[in-house]
Design a protein around this motif. Structure first.
Motif, PDB file in Angstrom:
ATOM      1  N   PHE A 190     -54.958  36.614  41.042  1.00 19.27           N
ATOM      2  CA  PHE A 190     -54.557  36.124  39.726  1.00 19.27           C
ATOM      3  C   PHE A 190     -53.404  35.123  39.828  1.00 19.27           C
ATOM      4  CE2 PHE A 190     -56.433  40.263  38.326  1.00 19.27           C
ATOM      5  CZ  PHE A 190     -57.368  39.752  37.455  1.00 19.27           C
ATOM      6  N   ARG A 207     -58.699  31.273  34.505  1.00 22.12           N
ATOM      7  CA  ARG A 207     -59.685  32.220  35.003  1.00 22.12           C
ATOM      8  C   ARG A 207     -59.170  33.650  34.824  1.00 22.12           C
ATOM      9  NH1 ARG A 207     -61.955  31.801  41.092  1.00 22.12           N
ATOM     10  NH2 ARG A 207     -59.749  32.053  41.586  1.00 22.12           N
ATOM     11  N   GLY A 208     -57.884  33.867  35.097  1.00 21.90           N
ATOM     12  CA  GLY A 208     -57.302  35.181  34.894  1.00 21.90           C
ATOM     13  C   GLY A 208     -57.269  35.582  33.435  1.00 21.90           C
ATOM     14  N   HIS A 231     -60.599  36.719  32.317  1.00 23.70           N
ATOM     15  CA  HIS A 231     -60.889  38.058  32.830  1.00 23.70           C
ATOM     16  C   HIS A 231     -60.385  39.121  31.855  1.00 23.70           C
ATOM     17  CE1 HIS A 231     -61.122  41.397  35.741  1.00 23.70           C
ATOM     18  NE2 HIS A 231     -59.920  41.732  35.302  1.00 23.70           N
ATOM     19  N   HIS A 276     -63.947  31.202  29.381  1.00 21.18           N
ATOM     20  CA  HIS A 276     -64.359  31.136  30.782  1.00 21.18           C
ATOM     21  C   HIS A 276     -64.469  29.699  31.277  1.00 21.18           C
ATOM     22  CE1 HIS A 276     -65.262  35.434  31.163  1.00 21.18           C
ATOM     23  NE2 HIS A 276     -65.747  35.369  29.942  1.00 21.18           N
TER      24      HIS A 276
END
Length: 468
Positions: free
Chosen positions: A244, A453-454, A457, A463
């Motif tokens: 991350f 991206r983290g 999640h 995304h």
């Protein structure tokens, strides 16, 4: 939720895009406390702020306030800063949860003090350092229904690393050290725990917290935002994802696999000119326009390089000599350097980020750190903080407080002000019908891409999508 259309490679080497909802959506901002902030480890303060048993600070994030106390000479405890009776905050000041509302607030940035028990000013329920309710007026009225489970303060995970205090509201979250790796191992040799505050500034900015954070996650913006630095050489950089977290460092366009401290670190020898003068000039400019990312000793000893080394001395030798005389100068005033190898300094690179909201620039005796938080759940505001740490001789550590600095370019150090100048216009631009989505640099801005991206999640939306 918008699912990713295609799988993005682990190293983020493809050209990708992601939407602006994370910056401007009120629904997204209102979901962050539950989906993100309640799940992650967050930097909440420094260990030296809690010297004696009973010392406490608060850390506020969105609508939550965390009370952190020293309960024994060796340990810390953390609790939700809320009375279990009727929900009143125990310790005043709700910065981070919205505007101040009543005069009883004890501090502008956060609360800080020392006491052996915490009483609620509403009905006088009182709690000890272990979080237990030790006084409940007319407790017998509940006819035995109250027990320690329902009356005790709600605990929060707390741990320390690098002299920083970290909290996590998720009691089932994994250990802090596990969360911080591999960044923790890269920073450990710098011994952040032996540094102390030199300054700590904060302000409330008119932009989303991610806009403010991203301004410090990559040097790709130097040409456009800090053109005065270009005279010292190329600021081309690499950017890596570490789970991350992320890292940046100075690079060449040949994308070398490894470098040295003289090439990759914040105190590198920049450019193709005489390294004796470029080091001296760049260090002086850092000190004058940032007030950090170096130390007073490094600046002063750098000015000696053109006088003490012959013209034509290779950059590596100039850098080695500079580090030697700076270390000697610090030793003379009682400041000990960590035992750092060139490989360790090079491996750390320029800057390392801890997901979701902290970025460190490490140096042999200093660190510049940025932390950014939401302002309540307002997508258009954030709390921005810039902190300088230094090593000091024993007894020479300054007493510092959080200093509020308005969102005024004339009030902040010049280079930081240049970064701030982009923030409001970024926030406005993200709302434009003409903005089609972010197009981050696949090599130099992977740290930014990895942040999103983290976020995807945890948040389940936003995304990354490959650009075909």
């Amino acid at each position: 939720m918008n699912k990713p259309e295609k799988i993005v490679a682990e190293d983020l080497s493809e050209a990708v895009t992601y939407p602006p909802e994370a910056f401007i959506s009120r629904e997204y901002a209102e979901a962050e406390p539950d989906k993100l902030w309640s799940k992650v480890w967050q930097q909440a303060g420094r260990v030296e702020e809690l010297k004696a048993v009973g010392d406490y600070i608060t850390y506020n994030i969105c609508h939550d306030s965390i009370l952190i106390v020293r309960d024994t000479p060796e340990t810390l405890k953390a609790y939700h800063n809320v009375c279990t009776h009727r929900g009143r905050r125990l310790v005043g000041n709700n910065t981070g949860g919205g505007p101040k509302t009543v005069a009883q607030d004890k501090g502008a940035h956060s609360a800080r003090g020392s006491q052996m028990k915490f009483g609620c000013n509403y009905h006088a329920w009182t709690f000890d350092l272990a979080g237990d309710a030790i006084y409940i007026p007319d407790k017998e009225d509940w006819q035995g229904a109250l027990d320690n489970v329902c009356t005790s303060l709600t605990p929060v995970q707390v741990d320390t690393w690098g002299g920083w205090i970290w909290i996590n509201m998720d009691l089932d979250a994994g250990p802090l050290r596990e969360w911080l790796e591999p960044v923790a191992s890269l920073i450990d040799p710098f011994e952040f725990e032996k540094m102390r505050y030199r300054f700590r500034y904060w302000g409330i900015f008119d932009c989303n917290w991610k806009v403010a954070l991203e301004a410090f996650l990559e040097p790709y913006h130097v040409q456009g935002t800090h053109p005065q630095l270009i005279k010292y050489g190329d600021f081309y950089s690499f950017s890596k994802a570490f789970g991350f977290h992320g890292q940046t460092g100075f690079d060449s366009k040949a994308h070398r696999d490894a470098g040295t401290a003289v090439e990759t670190s914040v105190h590198r020898a920049a450019g193709d000119g005489d390294p004796r003068t470029t080091i001296a000039q760049m260090q002086a400019e850092y000190w004058e326009t940032i007030g950090a990312s170096t130390s007073e000793t490094l600046v002063k000893t750098a000015q000696r390089l053109p006088l003490e080394l012959p013209e034509g001395t290779p950059a590596g030798e100039v850098h080695q000599y500079w580090m030697k005389i700076a270390k000697e100068a610090d030793a003379a005033r009682g400041v000990t350097w960590p035992d750092l190898s060139d490989a360790q300094v090079a491996a750390a690179g320029l800057a390392l980020s801890i997901f979701p909201n902290v970025n460190f620039i490490p140096g042999p005796t200093f660190s510049l750190a940025y932390r950014v938080r939401p302002w309540g759940t307002d997508p258009d505001k954030c709390i921005f903080e810039a902190v300088a740490l230094d090593r000091f001789g024993e007894g020479e550590e300054p007493e510092t407080e959080w200093t509020f600095v308005e969102q005024d370019l004339d009030k902040w150090p010049y280079v930081i002000a240049q970064d701030i100048s982009n923030m409001v216009e970024m926030q406005r631009g993200y709302k434009s019908r003409g903005f089609k989505g972010n197009l981050p640099n696949p090599w130099q801005e992977r740290k930014v891409t990895n942040l999103h991206r983290g976020l995807a999640h945890f948040m389940g939306t936003g995304h990354l999508k490959r650009i075909d």
